[in-house]
Design an enzyme around this catalytic site. Structure first.
Site, short mmCIF file in Angstrom:
data_model
loop_
_atom_site.label_atom_id
_atom_site.label_comp_id
_atom_site.label_asym_id
_atom_site.label_seq_id
_atom_site.Cartn_x
_atom_site.Cartn_y
_atom_site.Cartn_z
N ASP A 92 0.82 -1.20 0.00
CA ASP A 92 0.00 0.00 0.00
C ASP A 92 0.86 1.26 0.00
O ASP A 92 1.91 1.31 0.64
CB ASP A 92 -0.90 -0.02 1.25
CG ASP A 92 -1.78 1.20 1.36
OD1 ASP A 92 -2.61 1.40 0.46
OD2 ASP A 92 -1.64 1.95 2.34
N GLU A 151 1.14 -0.49 -5.16
CA GLU A 151 0.24 0.63 -5.40
C GLU A 151 1.11 1.88 -5.39
O GLU A 151 1.37 2.45 -4.33
CB GLU A 151 -0.86 0.73 -4.33
CG GLU A 151 -1.86 1.84 -4.63
CD GLU A 151 -2.48 2.46 -3.39
OE1 GLU A 151 -3.48 3.18 -3.54
OE2 GLU A 151 -1.97 2.25 -2.28
#
Length: 727
Positions: A405, A458
């Site tokens: 993330d 990401e």
């Protein structure tokens, strides 16, 4: 001469302020024989018992009424195994003395932990059920180099930090203690007197199980057994394999209808696995399941990195949940958050009174967007804590991939910071070189130690080489989310069809950089929250047009180069934004002939079509696998491209993004032949108008679009069709 401990030392020990308990407690060989000291508050009588024969050797004298006992054995010079017979109120109890056991951490482990290269730090730090010298118990170890004293506390010692102070390994700042008789399921924490003399009660950073909020203690839990990978699971992650990901938040996919409570891991293993398999997805991606204190973070602010959240069950339950997916032939991806952590008092924040896990300077260590703290990637022990955690989920639970993330927030020191609010790196640049080194090390280690397991980034910027190997300057990820493609195409789809001709490039621009990274095309949870509206609700037009737009867009996406990711609820066109506190709107599927059911059937068929036809996936990252056929028809908002596999099979995707049917639309093609219509998003089966090409069409030897052969097609309104060339 007297060998009694100094009175000041005894006072410090009893009050819980002495940092070297093993120098006093336990059995020690002295010039006058053996000396045995014990700190047993509330004990009325203590006898020394020789373990070998069970004989009582001597009664310990109560040296201090607060529970400090001592005995001298002048006739014995060599240490021996012993126990204590303790009378608390009435009946005596035989107990083991934690302070008779030697150091726990081996030299090689100590070296690797300090160096930050221990592959499995979770096997040494934390709490481990074990047998030592024939005695069952738990070994505890925690890194707190600046603490004055660290104790293990729990129900087993009335949460009294005076009773079980730990041994400091000065060479690495790790405190350790073996406690006999402790069993699985018991609660514990570490009581730390920090460098300022303040008492802090901390959960175990390496705990394998933790209490659910609002409680904050760790639980004794066995280290999960190793889960071996398989050739099939490894191949499913390959760049040349079909990868279609269903992204799920376990707490809101489906809930109990009577009380709106979560489904358990076991219940999800039955219901979610069956659904994902039915829908044809190859992978399931879980929003973070690490223990976290705040439901509203969706798991993205974890404190218990090594503990599956107890919201849905135990670690054993979660392991069975993953295994159920594997049995169904579905790989499991876990969202992983090594970028920041919340500042809750029981967590990692100022762990020993210093900024131990986080950067000390708030310009480096505080994330102002999320009110969280940023890991200090420059510390070996912190890098080891994080990298070891990545390997832990793969090795001990069989996780097949990690989606990391917010990578951009890790690798840029000025991420979301104004001028003067960030600290440049050693060379004066904005890159966080320590975070970059950490990511490279972690990705390379996973590639070597867990072949076939992959990592996905990401990463929302154009940082170069995200999916290149570290050896040639890349970050070492296997895949990267294509955030640019997602934003561009959604912006295009939100336009009224009459205006789309002015934004034609939004749908084609992605191919200009499609081969710079190994991209995943994501329609993730971030796109259906915070006022962005649902994907369906972003589509223009009346209800019929909204659903037709969505179906055409999904079919365009599934044919476009890049692996696929779809957030739960999007597969049946949920109309509202995602709400983590309630179930998805499954009632929308009650009408089997309704529009929502039509979208669900389309997504299911897209997945099965995608997996069946290699041109749609095999050469995702090879330019030879894609060719534009119609790229410049702005006026009609038509796109046509060809996908090709290694054996030369070809599939053509054609999209008409206006509500106007296009009859006799000619498209040039590289090879003539019969083309079978294998998918049409306007089919009546998906609640469309059922306009198409009657199942297939033969090519004409008519030159068009720089090709000698062409197809004369009927393009349905707001639709995408797939045509497969038959040999």
């Amino acid at each position: 001469m007297s060998v009694l401990p100094d009175r000041q030392v005894i006072n410090q020990l009893i009050s819980g302020h002495y940092g070297d308990p093993f120098s006093i407690l336990g059995m020690h060989e002295t010039s006058q024989g053996l000396q045995i000291c014990a700190l047993l508050p509330d004990a009325r009588e203590v006898w020394l018992v020789e373990t070998e024969n069970g004989r009582r050797i001597a009664q310990l004298t109560l040296e201090d009424p607060r529970g400090f006992f001592i005995a001298q054995l002048t006739r014995r010079k060599k240490s021996f195994r012993y126990q204590f017979a303790v009378t608390w109120q009435e009946n005596p109890q035989i107990i083991e003395d934690p302070y008779r056991f030697g150091p726990l951490l081996q030299d090689i482990d100590s070296w690797l932990l300090a160096e930050g290269t221990h592959l499995r730090p979770y096997e040494r730090l934390g709490a481990h059920l074990m047998s030592l010298d024939g005695v069952s118990g738990v070994s505890f170890a925690v890194w707190a180099p600046n603490a004055q004293r660290v104790s293990v506390v729990g129900d087993f010692n009335f949460w009294d930090g005076r009773r079980h102070p730990m041994r400091l390994r000065r060479e690495n700042g790790i405190w350790e203690l073996f406690l006999p008789g402790i069993e699985a399921g018991q609660l514990y924490k570490f009581e730390i007197i920090d460098c300022h003399g303040q008492v802090r009660l901390k959960a175990d950073p390496y705990a394998f199980e933790a209490q659910m909020r609002p409680e904050t203690a760790s639980l004794i839990s066995p280290l999960p057994d190793v889960v071996k990978s398989s050739a099939a699971r490894q191949k499913a992650n390959d760049l040349c394999s079909p990868v279609s990901i269903y992204e799920v938040h376990l707490g809101s996919w489906r809930r109990h209808t009577d009380n709106n409570f979560w489904l358990s891991y076991r219940e999800l293993a039955d219901q979610l696995v069956e659904y994902v398999k039915y829908m044809g997805f190859t992978h399931v991606e879980l929003l973070p399941i690490n223990e976290h204190p705040f439901d509203g973070s969706w798991g993205y602010q974890p404190l218990g990195l090594y503990a599956p959240t107890r919201r849905y069950g135990t670690p054993e339950d979660f392991k069975a949940f993953v295994a159920k997916f594997h049995q169904a032939g579905i790989n499991v991806i876990l969202d992983w958050v090594p970028g920041h952590f919340p500042s809750d008092e029981h967590g990692l924040s100022t762990f020993d009174g210093t900024a131990l896990y986080e950067y000390a300077d708030p310009r480096e260590g505080y994330h102002q967007d999320w009110n969280t703290l940023i890991y200090n990637y420059g510390r070996n022990e912190v890098r080891n804590y994080l990298a070891g955690n990545a390997f832990y989920w793969m090795e001990r639970f069989g996780i097949d991939a990690l989606r990391i993330d917010a990578v951009a927030s890790m690798i840029y020191r000025d991420y979301s910071r104004a001028e003067g609010q960030w600290v440049p790196n050693y060379y004066g640049g904005r890159e966080n070189l320590e975070a970059i080194a950490f990511l490279r090390y972690t990705n390379k280690t996973i590639g070597v130690e867990r072949p076939g397991s992959v990592t996905m980034a990401e990463e929302s910027t154009d940082f170069p080489g995200v999916t290149l190997p570290p050896d040639i300057g890349g970050l070492g990820f296997n895949y990267k989310w294509n955030m640019g493609w997602m934003h561009d195409t959604l912006n295009y789809m939100q336009c009224d069809p009459v205006h789309r001709k002015y934004h034609h490039n939004l749908m084609t621009f992605g191919m200009l950089y499609a081969y710079t990274e190994n991209f995943i095309l994501p329609l993730s949870h971030d796109e259906v929250v915070h006022g962005k509206r649902s994907i369906l609700d972003r589509m223009p037009g009346d209800a019929w047009q909204k659903f037709a737009n969505l179906r055409a867009y999904y079919a365009f996406m599934w044919a476009h180069p890049g692996k696929k990711l779809l957030f739960m609820g999007c597969e049946f066109a949920q109309g509202r934004e995602w709400n983590f506190e309630t179930s998805l709107d499954w009632h929308l599927l009650d009408d089997e002939n309704g529009w929502h059911s039509g979208v669900q059937r389309l997504v299911r068929d897209l997945n099965h079509c995608y997996r069946q036809y290699a041109p749609l996936y095999e050469w995702d990252y090879q330019p030879a696998g894609f060719e534009w056929l119609v790229v410049d028809d702005h006026e009609n908002s038509v796109f046509a491209f060809l996908r090709r596999d290694a054996e030369g099979h070809e599939l053509i995707a054609i999209s008409n993004f206006t509500p106007v049917p296009r009859y006799h639309y000619r498209v040039g093609i590289p090879q003539g032949g019969h083309y079978r219509e294998v998918l049409n998003s306007d089919s009546a089966f998906y609640c469309g108008s059922n306009l198409g090409n009657q199942g297939g069409i033969d090519s004409h030897h008519v030159r068009s679009h720089n090709h000698e052969h062409s197809l004369l097609l009927t393009l349905p309104p707001l639709a995408t069709i797939y045509l497969l060339r038959e040999n």
